[in-house]
Design a protein around this motif. Sequence first.
Motif, PDB file in Angstrom:
ATOM      1  N   ALA A  52      77.397  71.100 -24.532  1.00 48.85           N
ATOM      2  CA  ALA A  52      77.657  71.940 -23.365  1.00 48.85           C
ATOM      3  C   ALA A  52      77.360  73.403 -23.692  1.00 48.85           C
ATOM      4  N   ALA A  53      77.751  73.844 -24.879  1.00 48.14           N
ATOM      5  CA  ALA A  53      77.477  75.223 -25.287  1.00 48.14           C
ATOM      6  C   ALA A  53      75.971  75.480 -25.347  1.00 48.14           C
ATOM      7  N   GLU A  54      75.222  74.523 -25.877  1.00 47.74           N
ATOM      8  CA  GLU A  54      73.768  74.682 -25.937  1.00 47.74           C
ATOM      9  C   GLU A  54      73.167  74.682 -24.530  1.00 47.74           C
ATOM     10  N   HIS A  55      73.634  73.771 -23.703  1.00 42.75           N
ATOM     11  CA  HIS A  55      73.159  73.687 -22.315  1.00 42.75           C
ATOM     12  C   HIS A  55      73.417  75.009 -21.580  1.00 42.75           C
ATOM     13  N   MET A  56      74.564  75.634 -21.843  1.00 44.97           N
ATOM     14  CA  MET A  56      74.959  76.862 -21.157  1.00 44.97           C
ATOM     15  C   MET A  56      74.434  78.119 -21.848  1.00 44.97           C
ATOM     16  N   ASP A  57      73.725  77.926 -22.974  1.00 42.42           N
ATOM     17  CA  ASP A  57      73.261  79.052 -23.788  1.00 42.42           C
ATOM     18  C   ASP A  57      74.450  79.918 -24.212  1.00 42.42           C
ATOM     19  N   ALA A  58      75.567  79.269 -24.528  1.00 43.48           N
ATOM     20  CA  ALA A  58      76.813  79.961 -24.837  1.00 43.48           C
ATOM     21  C   ALA A  58      76.999  80.135 -26.334  1.00 43.48           C
ATOM     22  N   LYS A  59      77.631  81.215 -26.687  1.00 45.38           N
ATOM     23  CA  LYS A  59      77.930  81.505 -28.088  1.00 45.38           C
ATOM     24  C   LYS A  59      79.006  80.556 -28.606  1.00 45.38           C
ATOM     25  N   VAL A  60      78.994  80.356 -29.909  1.00 48.24           N
ATOM     26  CA  VAL A  60      79.845  79.310 -30.491  1.00 48.24           C
ATOM     27  C   VAL A  60      80.766  79.862 -31.565  1.00 48.24           C
TER      28      VAL A  60
END
Length: 687
Positions: A593-601
């Motif tokens: 989901a983080a990758e899909h959303m281009d979200a920081k981890v």
Amino acid sequence: MTKTSVNKPIEELSIATLDPSAPVKRRKEFPGWLYAVLFLVFDFLAIAILQWGVTLTSTRVTLSSPLNGLGDMISKMWLKFNFVFLLNMIMVGIIYLVLLMLFNRFWIATPVLIAIATVIAVIERFKVEIRYEAILPSDLNFLGSNTGNLMSFMPSNAPLVIGVAVAAFAVFVALIVFLNHIDGRRGRMIRGSNPGLAAVSRLLLIAVPGLGFGLYIAQVGTVDSWAYNLSRGMGDTPSMWDSVYDAQRNGPVVSFVRQLNPKVMDTPSDYSEETMKAVAARYEKAAKKINANRSANMTDSTVIYVLSESFSDPSRVPGLKVNKDAMPNIRSIKKNTTSGLMLSSGYGGGTANLEYMGLTGLSMANFDSSLTSPYQQLVPTEHWTPTINQMWGSARNSIGLHPYEPSMYSRATNYKKFGFSHFYTLEGDDIISHQDKIDDSPYVSDEAAYKSTIEEVKKSKSGQFLQLITMQNHMPYKNWYKNNEFKVESTTGTPLGEGETESIETYAKGMELTDTATKDFLDQLDEIDKPITVVFYGDHLPGIYSSASEDEDNSLDLHLTDYFIWSNKASSSANTKISDDNYSSPNFFVAEAAEHMDAKVSPYLAFLTQMHSKIAAMEPPVVNNIQGWDRIPEGQNIYLDQDGKPMAEKDLDAETKQLLADYKLIQYDITAGKNYLKSTGFMDLPE
């Protein structure tokens, strides 16, 4: 009556009283065999009282079998050669024997045993009535700082139940006083002219059975131990989705003791504070590298996890032909967003384990096979329970919804511990708003569950985390739907049975209803002016494919469900499709989901991202049987590559083996270790 016959006993009494040297008529001592019989009688009584505590008749709809009482346990010895009743008798009998030796008085130890059983049974009855949950090992915390919480177990009829219990116990004590009065031995157990020898004998009769019982408790939760094999051999059949049914079916003592000391994981040989700090530093570095190329913050969005009960494509089942597509809308959605097939550890059951992996990022593949249900055996006693919803900060931003009983899998208790402010169900303080059903189905429809979810999404303008566990497609499948046009047939040459055909056709219709409701749900989310991402997945296949499950070559196909990750129009990640995410398992969803959303981890999500890039999906060994509560103790975990091909552990490269070793270290530290990672910021998203 003659004068002599009247005066004779008076004369004897006078002589005995006035002449101390005259022989005194003593009461007859109870023989040893009578004590043995009474021991069994009172042991049985204690079991009956404890069983009474969990056999409260309930009007609620349950997934378990009909009410199981004491008679059911006893009858199973003859009808099914199941001796779990005797196992309960042995356990209570050991406690009884220890009390007898401690007091050395039969007529003191016996009421103490019955008093303990009565108190436990009354508390158990109250808890079942209020929460529909049996007493669990985690409830022992109430004996410490949380004693006040016991008041939450008190129903309105508590004074009446307590009054009846006290009155019954008073009658029992009167009987014991009478028996003590007529017993010339006064219930003394160990007698003799040598006090030292008597003391040693009592000590041995406390220590030996006590030690055996202690060893049993220590090992019964470990697969293939002598205690585990003894318990299963005598008929213990864990039913841990429903603690009340488990206690009814196997006895409150057996079901409670079984959960006291489950084996979680073997301690990694290199586990230490220094090792865990090195692991945290390694993935902190990895997170910085990933975050350098990402622009979004996950918690700025609302993320909704939808665990769709038993959702999977029936046309993918080997040897089965379905006359029409049951999921055209979701098939289309999957083509245009991040999606694939999810490897499930269950078949026909095990929902909570998939749910647990999705919420924690941990994998059942890392746990010892003795740990069959983290929700019951692990979570209640954990000191640190990091879950992905906690990334959204305050509990008000975490909402759970499940249109069924909150007690199933102890969800109500666990969701509070996970940091959810509300868990909306059919019972309790938080009642789910929509409860519509379809035709003759006993379960709340997915359409209704989605309506309740939409309402919660609209209540907040900020980012939230919502977890929805649906119920519409739960077993059994009994021709519920009117005008069901689905027809199925076998392509193997062997016709399907009548029951199997009915179940599959009913299930297929349920899939179609879910397919339509899910499309409508996403369409409504598209109209909301805030970024929303949905992680949708089926937890397992339904356990209805008896023909296909007979072939071991179908094992992988019967453990693959459908999933997708979708974002609405208000999201920067709308229409995103990660092309290489064809296979996954629930523990990787948050990283995907983080990758899909281009979200920081966080460092933790950075680890899961790297792990998923090397192993697409992972689960414990599985079989094509309805999910029981015995995991396979042997065999390699299932690892799939990006193309869905099984990977042999011995053929993994050094980097993958290092990641797997780190995974076990991380999971051990969180669940069974000393929580060294808690103070390292390992779970923290970048600010």
